[in-house]
Design a protein around this motif. Sequence first.
Motif, PDB file in Angstrom:
ATOM      1  N   VAL A 185      29.325   8.299  33.712  1.00 22.78           N
ATOM      2  CA  VAL A 185      30.340   8.421  34.762  1.00 22.78           C
ATOM      3  C   VAL A 185      31.725   8.093  34.205  1.00 22.78           C
ATOM      4  CG1 VAL A 185      31.045   7.589  37.037  1.00 22.78           C
ATOM      5  CG2 VAL A 185      28.628   7.882  36.521  1.00 22.78           C
ATOM      6  N   GLY A 186      31.791   7.072  33.346  1.00 21.92           N
ATOM      7  CA  GLY A 186      33.068   6.746  32.722  1.00 21.92           C
ATOM      8  C   GLY A 186      33.577   7.867  31.832  1.00 21.92           C
ATOM      9  N   TRP A 187      32.665   8.561  31.134  1.00 18.88           N
ATOM     10  CA  TRP A 187      33.059   9.697  30.294  1.00 18.88           C
ATOM     11  C   TRP A 187      33.691  10.782  31.152  1.00 18.88           C
ATOM     12  CZ3 TRP A 187      32.804  14.796  29.362  1.00 18.88           C
ATOM     13  CH2 TRP A 187      32.984  15.248  28.056  1.00 18.88           C
ATOM     14  N   VAL A 188      33.062  11.118  32.273  1.00 16.39           N
ATOM     15  CA  VAL A 188      33.593  12.164  33.154  1.00 16.39           C
ATOM     16  C   VAL A 188      34.889  11.689  33.808  1.00 16.39           C
ATOM     17  CG1 VAL A 188      33.098  13.593  35.158  1.00 16.39           C
ATOM     18  CG2 VAL A 188      31.278  13.055  33.553  1.00 16.39           C
ATOM     19  N   ARG A 189      34.943  10.411  34.203  1.00 16.27           N
ATOM     20  CA  ARG A 189      36.144   9.894  34.866  1.00 16.27           C
ATOM     21  C   ARG A 189      37.352   9.956  33.929  1.00 16.27           C
ATOM     22  NH1 ARG A 189      34.273   5.227  36.590  1.00 16.27           N
ATOM     23  NH2 ARG A 189      34.691   4.182  34.617  1.00 16.27           N
ATOM     24  N   ALA A 190      37.179   9.555  32.677  1.00 19.91           N
ATOM     25  CA  ALA A 190      38.290   9.603  31.730  1.00 19.91           C
ATOM     26  C   ALA A 190      38.776  11.034  31.518  1.00 19.91           C
ATOM     27  CB  ALA A 190      37.865   8.978  30.400  1.00 19.91           C
ATOM     28  N   THR A 191      37.846  11.985  31.427  1.00 21.73           N
ATOM     29  CA  THR A 191      38.239  13.386  31.251  1.00 21.73           C
ATOM     30  C   THR A 191      38.969  13.920  32.475  1.00 21.73           C
ATOM     31  OG1 THR A 191      36.281  13.676  29.851  1.00 21.73           O
ATOM     32  CG2 THR A 191      37.386  15.662  30.630  1.00 21.73           C
ATOM     33  N   ALA A 192      38.499  13.563  33.669  1.00 20.47           N
ATOM     34  CA  ALA A 192      39.157  14.032  34.896  1.00 20.47           C
ATOM     35  C   ALA A 192      40.556  13.446  35.034  1.00 20.47           C
ATOM     36  CB  ALA A 192      38.304  13.656  36.113  1.00 20.47           C
ATOM     37  N   TYR A 193      40.717  12.159  34.706  1.00 24.67           N
ATOM     38  CA  TYR A 193      42.034  11.533  34.814  1.00 24.67           C
ATOM     39  C   TYR A 193      43.022  12.152  33.827  1.00 24.67           C
ATOM     40  CZ  TYR A 193      40.154   7.810  37.789  1.00 24.67           C
ATOM     41  OH  TYR A 193      39.589   7.097  38.821  1.00 24.67           O
ATOM     42  N   GLU A 194      42.581  12.431  32.610  1.00 26.36           N
ATOM     43  CA  GLU A 194      43.475  13.032  31.623  1.00 26.36           C
ATOM     44  C   GLU A 194      43.907  14.440  32.051  1.00 26.36           C
ATOM     45  OE1 GLU A 194      41.527  12.934  27.898  1.00 26.36           O
ATOM     46  OE2 GLU A 194      41.652  10.747  27.671  1.00 26.36           O
ATOM     47  N   TYR A 195      42.986  15.203  32.615  1.00 24.88           N
ATOM     48  CA  TYR A 195      43.353  16.542  33.078  1.00 24.88           C
ATOM     49  C   TYR A 195      44.291  16.460  34.277  1.00 24.88           C
ATOM     50  CZ  TYR A 195      42.878  21.364  34.694  1.00 24.88           C
ATOM     51  OH  TYR A 195      43.144  22.647  35.101  1.00 24.88           O
ATOM     52  N   ALA A 196      44.055  15.515  35.181  1.00 31.50           N
ATOM     53  CA  ALA A 196      44.884  15.416  36.380  1.00 31.50           C
ATOM     54  C   ALA A 196      46.299  14.950  36.055  1.00 31.50           C
ATOM     55  CB  ALA A 196      44.232  14.456  37.386  1.00 31.50           C
ATOM     56  N   LEU A 197      46.448  14.054  35.083  1.00 30.29           N
ATOM     57  CA  LEU A 197      47.758  13.511  34.732  1.00 30.29           C
ATOM     58  C   LEU A 197      48.418  14.263  33.583  1.00 30.29           C
ATOM     59  CD1 LEU A 197      47.000   9.686  34.965  1.00 30.29           C
ATOM     60  CD2 LEU A 197      48.100  11.148  36.657  1.00 30.29           C
ATOM     61  N   SER A 198      47.902  15.416  33.217  1.00 34.89           N
ATOM     62  CA  SER A 198      48.501  16.179  32.127  1.00 34.89           C
ATOM     63  C   SER A 198      49.892  16.656  32.528  1.00 34.89           C
ATOM     64  CB  SER A 198      47.614  17.379  31.781  1.00 34.89           C
ATOM     65  OG  SER A 198      48.255  18.201  30.826  1.00 34.89           O
ATOM     66  N   PRO A 199      50.891  16.547  31.643  1.00 36.61           N
ATOM     67  CA  PRO A 199      52.237  17.039  32.005  1.00 36.61           C
ATOM     68  C   PRO A 199      52.303  18.541  32.203  1.00 36.61           C
ATOM     69  CG  PRO A 199      52.142  16.362  29.689  1.00 36.61           C
ATOM     70  CD  PRO A 199      50.852  15.927  30.316  1.00 36.61           C
ATOM     71  N   TRP A 200      51.305  19.286  31.705  1.00 35.07           N
ATOM     72  CA  TRP A 200      51.304  20.737  31.894  1.00 35.07           C
ATOM     73  C   TRP A 200      51.056  21.118  33.353  1.00 35.07           C
ATOM     74  CZ3 TRP A 200      53.199  23.451  28.050  1.00 35.07           C
ATOM     75  CH2 TRP A 200      53.092  22.940  26.750  1.00 35.07           C
ATOM     76  N   GLN A 201      50.574  20.184  34.170  1.00 27.27           N
ATOM     77  CA  GLN A 201      50.338  20.503  35.577  1.00 27.27           C
ATOM     78  C   GLN A 201      51.640  20.817  36.315  1.00 27.27           C
ATOM     79  OE1 GLN A 201      47.499  20.890  37.039  1.00 27.27           O
ATOM     80  NE2 GLN A 201      46.039  20.022  35.597  1.00 27.27           N
ATOM     81  N   ARG A 202      52.758  20.287  35.819  1.00 27.30           N
ATOM     82  CA  ARG A 202      54.029  20.547  36.493  1.00 27.30           C
ATOM     83  C   ARG A 202      54.482  21.998  36.341  1.00 27.30           C
ATOM     84  NH1 ARG A 202      57.409  15.262  34.250  1.00 27.30           N
ATOM     85  NH2 ARG A 202      55.923  13.674  34.959  1.00 27.30           N
ATOM     86  N   LEU A 203      53.973  22.692  35.342  1.00 28.74           N
ATOM     87  CA  LEU A 203      54.383  24.078  35.119  1.00 28.74           C
ATOM     88  C   LEU A 203      53.591  25.076  35.946  1.00 28.74           C
ATOM     89  CD1 LEU A 203      54.736  23.969  31.220  1.00 28.74           C
ATOM     90  CD2 LEU A 203      56.479  23.515  32.949  1.00 28.74           C
TER      91      LEU A 203
END
Length: 392
Positions: A185-203
């Motif tokens: 669960v921690g492995w999936v949580r870390a991956t989800a958080y990194e994707y959600a907080l990626s600066p590319w999401q602003r584009l």
Amino acid sequence: MTRSPATPLPPPKARRRLRETAALTQTQLADRVGVTPGTVRAWESGRTTPRGRKREAYAKLLKTLAEEAAVQAPEPKPKLEPESRPQPQPEAKPQPEPEPEVEPEGKPQPQPESQPQPQPVAAPEPVALTPAQAFDALYAFSAPALVRQTFLLTGRREQARESVERAFQAAWEHWPEVARDRDPVGWVRATAYEYALSPWQRLRPRHRHPEPPPADPGDRTLLNALLRLPPRHRRTLVLYDGVGLDLPETAAETEASTPATANRLLRAREAVAGRLPALADPQVLHRRLAELASNERLRAAEPPTVRRGGERRARLRTRAAIAFTVALVATTALTVRTAPTHYEPPVSPGQAVRGVPQRVAPGALSDEELELRQKLRDQMQDGPERLSPRLE
């Protein structure tokens, strides 16, 4: 030719504990192993695993630190009996044997009948799950909570759902590794958080259109206070006060040192308490974060849909890689086919030479040239006159 087995390493949390017990920073340990501090953070968080000579050096250093910690630690009192040794059973007292009755000679003595012994009941064998069933069970157990936690980081419902789905698709692609992980669960949580907080999401075009805020004014104020925090502080606050991880686990998941994580947590709490003084108590803040995540209607897709989506994305990436390779090979072959086979030196630029008149194109004579020609015609030529033949 067989390869020697890799040197065993302690779990990531134990690696971090050994380093902190020896009072070493990640930079100091990285210098002793010969790597960068970022590599040490990845090893201690479990995101990557050392290999080759670096693994041997890292395992040897951890073994030395463990031996030093064992020497400095007080020796435990010896126990009377080891834990793994079975407890002795009380000895049965010998029963007095009954005297045999005297029977007349020639008459056989009856033999005592043997009592039936109880048969041991076999334990039921565990049912082995297929990889798809194990993935579906992990998704059904953790996906709803992860979507709510990711919503606290982004404030966007669709982005939170998409981040969790992408994280589970990555987990399905690396399922053998995730299935053996101590904390999948921690492995999936870390991956989800990194994707959600990626600066590319602003584009992304979706980011330009804000989503409707929560209906409750208190939830809306708390969410705005969270979104005003820096991404690292916000992630630390959600992991510690929202998820309930301890400080070393939060530091390992955010790939930071424990003092830096504690500093981020204190600053995040101060910022939230400055806007909402009622949330200065950590217990109240934990309860309000849980209420904020629970009040939103957040849904997660079905596990088969996520698995099929991940497999479809993997197929598309594979086909794109094959098409790119084919295009590269075709371009290389065309270049080799059309390229010259020998060296052709370039034509040197022209240079002016003194004393040589410039070449002119044929055309009408100028006035000076006409005058010169007439002058030459009028003058007598040197030498004997030419004889012209005549008919007699």
